[in-house]
Every structure is written in structure tokens, then in C-alpha cells.
Design an enzyme around this catalytic site. Structure first.
Site, mmCIF file in Angstrom:
data_model
loop_
_atom_site.group_PDB
_atom_site.id
_atom_site.type_symbol
_atom_site.label_atom_id
_atom_site.label_comp_id
_atom_site.label_asym_id
_atom_site.label_seq_id
_atom_site.Cartn_x
_atom_site.Cartn_y
_atom_site.Cartn_z
ATOM 1 N N GLY A 116 4.542 67.294 51.554
ATOM 2 C CA GLY A 116 4.910 65.939 50.857
ATOM 3 C C GLY A 116 3.789 65.855 49.690
ATOM 4 N N ASP A 123 0.767 78.742 60.488
ATOM 5 C CA ASP A 123 1.230 77.449 59.802
ATOM 6 C C ASP A 123 2.748 77.222 59.436
ATOM 7 O OD1 ASP A 123 0.138 75.545 58.370
ATOM 8 O OD2 ASP A 123 -0.686 76.276 56.580
HETATM 9 ZN ZN ZN Z 1 -3.939 73.406 56.962
#
Ligand code: ZN
Length: 390
Positions: free
Chosen positions: A69, A285
Site C-alpha cells: 500500500g 516476506d
Molecule cells: Zn518488513
């Protein structure tokens, strides 16, 4: 239902040699040179000839609900799907929010984790996001840890980053203290997963807390420690003193050009310095954003991280850097299981969960993935899809 993996070279992650491995329902129930069963027992045989058997991989930093975002609403990354995870051999994830703790919240994160669990894998979550005060589920970090089984800690809390809430020593120390006591009261380890940015302040806050308070360093897992050369140098020093370090496997070629240390190569660099790699974890991630910023701090590009990069990096460590297989797979199996206190995960042992990955013995490519005794991928073909996957 019984399943028998025959004649397979077992890495538990230590090498046990060629074994038969018996799975009963969702558990590993026997490992032996040869397992013979009565002929009237209904059993599924999996041939492990020319294969290696690894524990199911643990990815302890995944944006299961999506993340990002940083470039406005259209850059919010989508939710993860089941096979985005299982095709990477991952059978356990720890879900995290990220930069945005407003349009994404803990109730949705918990619901997504429950959904993935229903679809067949094992999930945990962190409470909070980048920001402080930590936005919890129950209005208290301690209550979250004590009352919600899936919550294993706080995170990912950002420090040394232009997107962080700039926590002070006192603020971060209080968060770690609450995490510690909440975890003690619920039989957990209690982890503060700390997102490290590019600031030269690096681990200053964490090191100050370890030095000035009674909070042990085992509660901190700083992540993205390979994101630039100076932070990686710092990770060597911190790891050599027994601190946990987490290296991120999702990347883009530009980040590497700009000085990110490829995750696969970190193990060789640590070992060259004689550092014990049992403090190391890799995480993907996955599904998080990989934003790039120009010199004025404006976002200039964005990509999405992939869970499959986790094992790809371990495979590269084995193939390109000739790292010992047991040592390499430990960073995504037994190390995270021990560090996060996931007692039934991370090792191939009698009584542990039947989370297993079969790979080809020469190419190391993933062939079969079993999560809690259920075959998710077999002979490189997806057997179980997520609810909305076609
Ligand atoms: Zn991070």
C-alpha cells in the site's frame, strides 16, 4: 489413514540415512530401516527411492492477508492462496500485517490464518503491524498472547525505517516486556519480530534494551538483516553474540544491484567467519510488497514477494555455495521451530506432525509435499487447492 514413505534418505534435518517413515493420520509414528505391515492393513505407499526427505518448511514472516500500500490503495497486495505456500514446500507460516494496520486488522489476519488452517497447513500470527501503539485483537499484547493460541508474538514492528512509528527505548522495552510475560503465562516463547529499515541506527534500540533491561535477547527476531551491506555486517556481529538474525529471501534484481546480500549467500559468509548458524532463520516476506523509493522518498516501483523464494534460496545455498544440506535446511525447519517454540514442528521425529517435503536427490526440486499427514503435492502435481483456486 496410514502412509508409508519407503526407502528415502532422511534429513531430520540431520542425515539419518535411508529409512522407511510411517505416518498415521497427522503424525510421524515410526522411522526405521524397514517397516513391515500386515498385508490386510490399508496403506498408501510413497516411493522415496532417489529422493531426500526434509521436514516441512516453516516460513515465519508471511503477509498472508496481503501487505503493501506504500503507493496508494491500488498497491495493496492481494491475499495469499494456499498453493502459493505449498508449492514452496512450506507447511507452517507465521502471518503478519505490515505497513498498513488500518485497512488491514487483526480480526481479518486471524480469520485468514484460520482459513489456511482449514485448507490444510499450520498457521500462526503476530499481533500488531509496523506501528506503535500496537493494535492488538484484545486491546492488550499480554492478553492476545495468553488468550489466542495462534498469536506467537508481536510484529512486524518497524524500527530504523522511514515508515516506522519511531518507537523510543521505553516504548519498545515495554512491548518486549509485555510479550515476555504474556508468553510465559501461556507456555510460549514470545517473539518480537522487528522489521529493520535502511537507517544507520540499525539495531541500536534492540541492543540498548538487551543491555539495560532484564529482557533476554531470545525475544527479538530482527528481520530483513540482509537488506544492505552495513545491516548485514551488523548481523554478523549480532549473531556472533548469540542474537537471532532473519534474512529475507524475496527480492528483485535491482535490490541486489543496490547492495542487498542475497539470502542464499548469507550462510557461506557466516560460516566463513566461524559463526554458529543455529541462530539464523530465512523467511520469504511472501505476499508483502517490495517497494523501491527514489531519493525524495517517493515510491518508484513495486513488486510482490513470493513464498517459493524461501526454499529456492536454501537450494541455492546448497547448490551454488555447497553448504551442507542439514545446515542449510535447518534455517527453514529446526531453527525456526526452536526459536519460535513450535514444539511439534521442524524435525522428522516420532510423534512430530507429519509435515514433510520430498525432493529429488540431484536437482533438489520439490516432488511431494505433505502437511499434517495430507498430501498437498504429489509427483510435482498439486493435489489440494485453496477454496477459490481453479
Ligand atoms: Zn518488513
Amino acid at each position: 489413514m496410514l502412509k508409508l514413505i519407503r526407502n528415502v534418505n532422511v534429513y531430520a534435518p540431520e542425515n539419518l540415512g535411508i529409512k522407511d517413515v510411517l505416518i498415521a493420520s497427522d503424525k510421524i509414528c515410526k522411522i526405521a530401516d524397514e517397516i513391515k505391515l500386515e498385508s490386510n492393513v490399508e496403506i498408501e505407499i510413497i516411493d522415496g527411492t532417489d529422493k531426500l526427505l526434509f521436514p516441512g518448511f516453516i516460513d515465519s514472516h508471511v503477509h498472508i492477508l496481503g501487505g503493501g500500500g506504500e503507493g496508494g490503495f491500488k498497491t495493496r497486495t492481494p491475499e495469499i492462496m494456499l498453493t502459493d505456500i505449498t508449492t514452496g514446500g512450506v507447511t507452517t507460516v507465521v502471518g503478519t500485517l505490515g505497513t498498513d494496520g488500518t485497512t488491514r486488522n487483526m480480526a481479518s489476519l486471524l480469520a485468514k490464518a484460520n482459513g489456511l488452517e482449514e485448507e490444510g497447513i499450520t498457521t500462526y500470527i503476530y499481533t500488531g503491524s509496523y506501528q506503535i501503539p500496537v493494535k492488538t485483537l484484545t486491546k492488550s499484547i499480554m492478553d492476545d498472547l495468553i488468550l489466542i493460541d495462534k498469536i506467537v508474538g508481536v510484529g512486524e514492528l518497524a524500527v530504523s525505517d522511514h515508515r516506522s512509528s519511531q518507537p523510543t527505548f521505553n516504548e519498545l522495552a515495554k512491548i518486549a516486556a509485555e510479550t515476555r510475560v504474556g508468553a510465559m503465562l501461556s507456555g510460549k516463547v514470545g517473539i518480537v519480530n522487528v522489521h529493520m529499515g535502511d537507517s544507520k541506527r540499525m539495531l541500536d534500540l534492540i541492543e540498548e534494551i538487551i543491555e539495560k533491561t532484564e529482557i533476554p535477547k531470545k525475544h527479538f527476531v530482527p528481520t530483513h538483516m540482509n537488506r544492505n551491506p552495513y545491516l548485514f555486517e551488523k548481523s554478523l556481529e549480532y549473531a556472533s553474540k548469540g542474537g537471532y538474525v532473519d534474512y529475507t529471501t524475496s527480492t528483485v534484481p535491482l535490490f541486489i544491484e543496490e547492495g542487498e546480500v542475497p539470502a542464499y549467500h548469507t550462510l557461506k559468509l557466516l560460516l566463513d567467519k566461524g559463526i554458529d548458524t543455529s541462530v539464523v532463520t530465512f523467511t520469504s516476506d511472501g505476499q508483502g510488497s517490495l517497494p523501491g523509493f527514489d531519493e525524495n522518498g517517493n515510491m518508484s516501483r513495486i513488486d510482490v514477494g513470493k513464498v517459493t523464494s524461501l526454499y529456492d534460496s536454501v537450494k541455492d545455498a546448497i547448490v551454488k555455495d555447497e553448504i551442507d544440506i542439514s545446515l542449510a535446511i535447518a534455517v527453514i525447519t529446526s531453527n525456526p521451530a526452536r526459536i519460535y517454540g513450535l514444539k511439534t514442528k521442524g524435525n522428522i521425529e516420532q510423534g512430530k506432525d507429519a509435515d514433510l517435503v520430498l525432493v529429488d536427490k540431484t536437482s533438489y526440486e520439490i516432488d511431494t509435499v505433505i502437511a499434517k499427514g495430507q498430501i498437498m503435492i504429489k509427483d510435482k502435481e498439486i493435489k489440494i487447492k485453496g477454496t477459490f483456486e481453479r
